[in-house]
Design an enzyme around this catalytic site. Structure first.
Site, PDB file in Angstrom:
ATOM      1  N   HIS A   1      15.937  35.828  24.515  1.00 16.38           N
ATOM      2  CA  HIS A   1      15.791  37.282  24.522  1.00 16.38           C
ATOM      3  C   HIS A   1      14.816  37.732  25.604  1.00 16.38           C
ATOM      4  CE1 HIS A   1      15.816  41.304  22.779  1.00 16.38           C
ATOM      5  NE2 HIS A   1      14.495  41.310  22.899  1.00 16.38           N
TER       6      HIS A   1
ATOM      7  N   ASP B   1      48.623  23.186  42.537  1.00 16.24           N
ATOM      8  CA  ASP B   1      49.470  24.356  42.311  1.00 16.24           C
ATOM      9  C   ASP B   1      50.952  24.090  42.553  1.00 16.24           C
ATOM     10  OD1 ASP B   1      47.003  25.481  41.955  1.00 16.24           O
ATOM     11  OD2 ASP B   1      47.227  27.051  43.452  1.00 16.24           O
TER      12      ASP B   1
ATOM     13  N   CYS C   1      39.702  31.297  46.792  1.00 16.42           N
ATOM     14  CA  CYS C   1      38.479  31.462  46.001  1.00 16.42           C
ATOM     15  C   CYS C   1      37.231  31.749  46.824  1.00 16.42           C
ATOM     16  CB  CYS C   1      38.214  30.202  45.169  1.00 16.42           C
ATOM     17  SG  CYS C   1      39.657  29.323  44.595  1.00 16.42           S
TER      18      CYS C   1
ATOM     19  N   GLU D   1      41.074  41.463  41.297  1.00  9.36           N
ATOM     20  CA  GLU D   1      39.890  41.143  42.101  1.00  9.36           C
ATOM     21  C   GLU D   1      39.862  41.948  43.394  1.00  9.36           C
ATOM     22  OE1 GLU D   1      39.206  36.565  40.497  1.00  9.36           O
ATOM     23  OE2 GLU D   1      40.437  36.912  42.266  1.00  9.36           O
TER      24      GLU D   1
ATOM     25  N   LYS E   1      37.304  35.026  49.027  1.00  5.85           N
ATOM     26  CA  LYS E   1      37.392  36.131  48.069  1.00  5.85           C
ATOM     27  C   LYS E   1      36.043  36.374  47.401  1.00  5.85           C
ATOM     28  CE  LYS E   1      38.384  35.108  44.093  1.00  5.85           C
ATOM     29  NZ  LYS E   1      39.067  34.392  42.991  1.00  5.85           N
TER      30      LYS E   1
ATOM     31  N   GLU F   1      22.619  36.327  24.639  1.00  8.51           N
ATOM     32  CA  GLU F   1      22.149  36.073  23.276  1.00  8.51           C
ATOM     33  C   GLU F   1      23.125  36.614  22.233  1.00  8.51           C
ATOM     34  OE1 GLU F   1      18.755  38.587  21.798  1.00  8.51           O
ATOM     35  OE2 GLU F   1      18.762  39.269  23.885  1.00  8.51           O
TER      36      GLU F   1
ATOM     37  N   TYR G   1      44.999  37.921  38.425  1.00  9.52           N
ATOM     38  CA  TYR G   1      43.690  37.641  39.016  1.00  9.52           C
ATOM     39  C   TYR G   1      43.527  38.336  40.368  1.00  9.52           C
ATOM     40  CZ  TYR G   1      42.806  33.341  36.169  1.00  9.52           C
ATOM     41  OH  TYR G   1      42.571  32.424  35.192  1.00  9.52           O
TER      42      TYR G   1
ATOM     43  N   CYS H   1      41.974  27.386  48.400  1.00 14.67           N
ATOM     44  CA  CYS H   1      40.673  27.788  47.859  1.00 14.67           C
ATOM     45  C   CYS H   1      39.655  28.076  48.954  1.00 14.67           C
ATOM     46  CB  CYS H   1      40.140  26.715  46.919  1.00 14.67           C
ATOM     47  SG  CYS H   1      38.569  27.156  46.158  1.00 14.67           S
TER      48      CYS H   1
END
Length: 461
Positions: free
Chosen positions: A439, A305, A48, A184, A51, A444, A180, A43
Site C-alpha cells: 500500500h 506464427d 512489438c 494499440e 510499436k 493491492e 491488438y 517483433c
C-alpha cells in the site's frame, strides 16, 4: 548415409527461428538461417518493439496533463514525428544487428535471401541460383497483415507495417479492426494528436477477451479521444485530392488522410514450396504441426506464427526451445499453452491471463465466483479525470483456484506478468487473500477483493 550441407536449415530469422538456430549451433550442429528481410522478424522490425516505442512516445501527452494537476507548469508541448522515426529506426537497426551478431557468435551462418523448399531436404535461395541441403528444416516465417482483397479502393489503405514508416504524421486517420494491433495504434495516433476513428464489424473490440475487459476498454479509449464505431465495416474507399473517403456499410462517409487496416494477420506460407516437400496446411492456411511442432514431412518442423497456434513472441521462443530439446537433445518437450499471459498496449493497457469469465463458466463444472472492482487510480486524484481501472478475478468455485486474472489500467502489463505465476501455479483464492497488500498501489486490489459479485453485476455499463 546421405551427406547434407547442414544439420539444420532455418527459414526465417525472427525470434523463434533465431533461438532455435542458436541453440542448435551452440551444440556444435551445422546450422544456416535464411532471411529475406532483416534479422529480428516481426517483433523486432515491424511489431512489438517499434510499436512499444510508439506507445511510449504517444503517452507523454497524457502524462503532461497529469503533471499539471500535480503543480507542474508544462509549456505547450510539440511533437517532432521525423525526429522520433529516426530515433526509432536507429534503435531497431541496432537490435537487428544484435540478432545477426548473436547468430554468428553461436556459429550459425546467416544467408540473406528468400528460401523456398525444392524438396524435403533442399532449399533454394531465390534469385541467387544457390541451393542447400539439410538433414532437418525448420520453418519460422511468421505472419503478414491481411486486408480484404476484393474491397474496392483497398489499394489506398496501409497496414501496420507501413504505419511505422509514414513520412509525416496525419491529421486524420481511420483504423479498421478490433484486435491488438488496431486498438494499440488507435491509442498511439490519438495520443499524438491525430483525429482517430476506430471501426470494427463486431459488437465490441478485442474479440476473445473477457467481456468486461472489452466493454471497459471501449469506454476508456473513447475518453482518450478515440471515436469508436462498432458493428460496421467498409463498403469502399475513394481517393480524393484532400484525402481518402471511407464509405461505410451503414451509409456514413468519413474523409481521412490515412486509412489503416488492422484486420488480422495470416501465416506467411505463400510460394514457400510446401507442397513439394510434403508439408500440409490446416484449413485456415497455417502449417499443420503435431504437439512437438513436427509437420507432415518427417524431417521438417515449424514454430511461431506460421503455425497459428498462439501468436506471441515469447511463445515462439519457447516453441524453439522445445524443438531443440526434442530434436537435438533427445528430450521430447511440448510447450504448455495453458495460462499464458498477454498484454495489449492500448491506452489504458490491458493485462490478462487464464480463462475469461465465459470460458470459465463453460470449463468449470462446479461454477465460478467472480471478484471485480472498478476504481479511479490514485495517480489521477488531482487531474479531474474520470478514467477508471478494472481488476477482475475468476475463481473455480469447486477447487477455489484462481483461473483467470484480467486488468485494465496503468501498469497492467507489468502486473499481469507476476499474476501469471500465481495462476500457472494453481494458487487458490485463499492463498491470494493470505498475501499481504503493498500500500498504496493499484495492484493491492488483487489481494483485497473479499466478496464475489453476483452474476448480474459482472457486466460493465
Amino acid at each position: 548415409m546421405t551427406a547434407y550441407d547442414y544439420d539444420l536449415f532455418v527459414i526465417g530469422a525472427g525470434s523463434g527461428g533465431v533461438r532455435a538456430a542458436r541453440l542448435a549451433a551452440l551444440d556444435g550442429k551445422r546450422v544456416a538461417v535464411a532471411e529475406e528481410h532483416r534479422t529480428g522478424g516481426t517483433c523486432v522490425i515491424r511489431g512489438c518493439v517499434p510499436k512499444k516505442f510508439m506507445v511510449m512516445a504517444s503517452d507523454f501527452a497524457h502524462q503532461f496533463q497529469i503533471a499539471e494537476g500535480y503543480g507542474w507548469t508544462v509549456p505547450e508541448p510539440t511533437f517532432d514525428w521525423p525526429r522520433f522515426i529516426e530515433a526509432k529506426d536507429v534503435e531497431i537497426a541496432r537490435l537487428s544487428g544484435i540478432y545477426a551478431a548473436n547468430l554468428g557468435k553461436a556459429g550459425a551462418e546467416l544467408i540473406h535471401g528468400r528460401a523456398v523448399l525444392k524438396d524435403a531436404h533442399t532449399v533454394e535461395i531465390v534469385g541467387k541460383d544457390r541451393t542447400y541441403t539439410a538433414e532437418r528444416i525448420l520453418i519460422a516465417t511468421g505472419g503478414r497483415p491481411w486486408v480484404p482483397p476484393r474491397l474496392p479502393g483497398v489499394e489506398h489503405a496501409i497496414t501496420s507495417e507501413q504505419a511505422f514508416h509514414l513520412p509525416e504524421l496525419p491529421k486524420r486517420i481511420l483504423i479498421a479492426g478490433g484486435g491488438y494491433i488496431a486498438v494499440e495504434f488507435a491509442g498511439i495516433f490519438a495520443g499524438l494528436g491525430v483525429e482517430t476513428t476506430l471501426i470494427y464489424r463486431g459488437p465490441n473490440i478485442l474479440r476473445g477477451f473477457d467481456d468486461d475487459v472489452r466493454a471497459h476498454l471501449a469506454a476508456e479509449i473513447e475518453k482518450r479521444g478515440v471515436k469508436v464505431i462498432l458493428g460496421c465495416q467498409h463498403d469502399r474507399l475513394e481517393k480524393k485530392a484532400t484525402g481518402v473517403v471511407n464509405h461505410l456499410e451503414n451509409g456514413m462517409a468519413l474523409e481521412t488522410d490515412v486509412v489503416m487496416f488492422a484486420t488480422g494477420r495470416i501465416p506467411y506460407v505463400k510460394d514457400l514450396g510446401l507442397e513439394t516437400a510434403g508439408v500440409e496446411l490446416t484449413d485456415d492456411g497455417a502449417v499443420k504441426v503435431d504437439e512437438f511442432s513436427r509437420t507432415t514431412a518427417e524431417n521438417i518442423w515449424a514454430i511461431g506464427d506460421v503455425t497459428d497456434r498462439m501468436n506471441l513472441t515469447p511463445v515462439a521462443i519457447r516453441e524453439a526451445v522445445a524443438f531443440h530439446s526434442t530434436v537435438f537433445r533427445d528430450r521430447p518437450m511440448k510447450f504448455d499453452y495453458e495460462a499464458v499471459a498477454t498484454a495489449v498496449f492500448s491506452q489504458p493497457p490491458v493485462g490478462t491471463v487464464g480463462l475469461s469469465e465465459a470460458e470459465a463458466r463453460r470449463a468449470c463444472g462446479g461454477g465460478v465466483d467472480v471478484y471485480m472492482t472498478r476504481f479511479r487510480p490514485m495517480k489521477y486524484a488531482f487531474t479531474g479525470s474520470d478514467e477508471r481501472m478494472l481488476m477482475k478475478l475468476v475463481v473455480d468455485k469447486e477447487s477455489r483456484r484462481v483461473v483467470g486474472v484480467h486488468i485494465v489500467g496503468p501498469d497492467a502489463p507489468e502486473i499481469i506478468q507476476v499474476a501469471a505465476i500465481a495462476v500457472k501455479a494453481g494458487l487458490t483464492k485463499a492463498q491470494w487473500d493470505a498475501t499481504c497488500a503493498v500500500h498504496p498501489t493499484v495492484a493491492e486490489e488483487l489481494v483485497t477483493m473479499r466478496e464475489p459479485v453476483r452474476p448480474q453485476e459482472t457486466t460493465l455499463g
